[in-house]
Design a protein around this motif. Sequence first.
Motif, PDB file in Angstrom:
ATOM      1  N   LYS A   1      -0.539 -13.273   9.742  1.00  0.00           N
ATOM      2  CA  LYS A   1       0.422 -12.883   8.578  1.00  0.00           C
ATOM      3  C   LYS A   1      -0.634 -11.966   7.519  1.00  0.00           C
ATOM      4  CE  LYS A   1       3.479 -14.494   4.643  1.00  0.00           C
ATOM      5  NZ  LYS A   1       4.026 -15.407   3.884  1.00  0.00           N
ATOM      6  N   ILE A   2      -0.292 -10.877   7.238  1.00  0.00           N
ATOM      7  CA  ILE A   2      -1.142  -9.985   6.527  1.00  0.00           C
ATOM      8  C   ILE A   2      -0.805 -10.328   4.994  1.00  0.00           C
ATOM      9  CG2 ILE A   2      -1.848  -7.707   6.084  1.00  0.00           C
ATOM     10  CD1 ILE A   2      -2.849  -8.671   8.841  1.00  0.00           C
ATOM     11  N   GLU A   3      -1.541 -10.679   4.141  1.00  0.00           N
ATOM     12  CA  GLU A   3      -1.193 -11.067   2.833  1.00  0.00           C
ATOM     13  C   GLU A   3      -1.303 -10.107   1.822  1.00  0.00           C
ATOM     14  OE1 GLU A   3       0.439 -13.743   1.642  1.00  0.00           O
ATOM     15  OE2 GLU A   3       0.413 -15.246   2.945  1.00  0.00           O
ATOM     16  N   GLY A   4      -2.307  -9.202   2.151  1.00  0.00           N
ATOM     17  CA  GLY A   4      -2.498  -8.003   1.330  1.00  0.00           C
ATOM     18  C   GLY A   4      -3.554  -6.963   2.058  1.00  0.00           C
ATOM     19  N   VAL A   5      -3.344  -5.957   1.594  1.00  0.00           N
ATOM     20  CA  VAL A   5      -4.213  -4.751   2.027  1.00  0.00           C
ATOM     21  C   VAL A   5      -4.634  -4.041   0.885  1.00  0.00           C
ATOM     22  CG1 VAL A   5      -4.411  -2.853   3.532  1.00  0.00           C
ATOM     23  CG2 VAL A   5      -3.148  -4.527   4.217  1.00  0.00           C
TER      24      VAL A   5
END
Length: 590
Positions: free
Chosen positions: A134-138
Amino acid sequence: MTENNCILLTALGKEARESNYQLGEKKESARLSSIALAKMLDKKPNRIVALCTKAAEDTYDILKKEMEAIKIPCEKVTIPEGKNNDEVSEIMKKILGKIPEKSELILELTQGLRHIPFLFFAAALYLSTLKEVKIEGVYYGMMEVKRKDKDGLDYCPFVDLRILLEMADWFQAVKAFKEDRHARPLIKLLKDKKNNLPKPTCKENNVGGPYKNFLNHITNLSLNYGAGLPLEFGKDVDAIISDILEISDPKRKEILDSKIPLFPELIMKIKESAEPYKFTNTNKPGTSKDWKKEIVLDERELEREAKLIDEYLENGLYANAIGLIREWIVSRVIASLNKCGEKITWIEHKEREKIERILGSLYVMTKEDETRSILNEEHKWLGEIWNDFGKIRNKIHHHGMREDNVELEIEEIKNKWEEVKGKGKDDKWWNAKIGGGEGVLLVSPLGLSSGSLYSALVKVQGDLKLKPNKVVVISSKDGVKKLDEVKNASKYDGDIEPILFEDPHAGFNEIKKIVNETAKHLKAADEVVVNVTGGTTAMQHAVNEITKEAEGLGKKVTQIALVDRRPVEEQRKNPYVAGELIILTKEEKE
């Protein structure tokens, strides 16, 4: 997914200088952007993975010291500079090897070599797609766009670029839908957004209802496409196009565009890919349960289904393609027959089964010398192409559960389909009706008792109001001796053609020959009446096989029986009393 699996991935450069950073309302000063971000995040990572070239290892020591103060462990991953494909691949492998499945990942893109963000994005796509990360932030700290705050200091704002990954997901989902109707990724994205839509305050900004309809129809379309249902698929296409027009209303489009990246552009791509399969404006299905009966079998509908077959073949869905090709052939034959004055309901199961029997009979007739001669070239081709696709269909639809190995000749299948399509607009190849023009044919057995044939001649003309132009009598050399007597008693003045058994009692092996001899008479007839009463068991079996042959030739067939309720002795003394006619089967063509 647990908090212990939250990782911040960053890349470090050679320089570290004090700068001011801002994330929302939070502010932080730090020598590295990754330090500032880790301190400002509401949800802290439990571990930081830092990519460093050998030239940037001193910078890592700064990061490690600062993170130890807030109890976040760091891990250094030494990487090459990425000057060629091999080095780029090595960097990617190291990134992927450090991120476990089903973890949470925060990307920090501000520092490091300039091409590192591209690798981070590629890694994020891989990890989220194939390792359920799960990508929580970029996050990217915009060093070149500093904002002066009320405290008089310049701050570099952090921007979350997750929308770019989301765009990539949407692009890929729409691409999958366009190319092979694989709608699961698109359906998942649509479902994820459904609960985030605002509640309507008026009819004009009611997005939820039309959006839900669109989601349901996309789901149904994917199901019906996969199941190989061209009419249901077409109905879903019409519904989706209608949904798109509804949610493209300016107010709704504005709302959805704020929730889904490039939504208007994406939804138009969906519409463009679906439009070739919509029903014509004059051929739209209604909402009743009998909506299929409203679909007209015309050239446009055949073209629509042919495009779907082309797409199935292109996408490797051969079971769907082969099954639908056979149905297309049946539909094309029905269209041709209807042009010749028939009134066949093309979507009715029993009518389609009848056409299948006709096509099967055409093929059987091509294999027999006695019957092949009564077929024209178009009939021979139609019977053979039907059989070809039948054999292919059986291989696939039985899922290889046979002794022989299943090896699909894909190019051969495609070539045969192109041959079928090439003849598709020329009716001469599709008129499966054989012969005709000589009126009613009566077929009846005749044993040593002549009463049954007499009753058939009288009752067919009396009860059925049909005048046979010819009678084919299945008999023996002894039974046929009474033929003139029966003809005179019934006052029948038409032609009678006897076809004889050599062994009327046990000559079951003669039946095929007798059916073939009868075929030329069946071909010439417009309508066939078959009497199954009288004669020996072998004769009765023969007339039943003749019934099947007549049906296979597309003839209107009525099967009858005659019953004489008088005592047997009285029947023998006076056979020429008409019995009771009972209709056994009758195929209506009104």
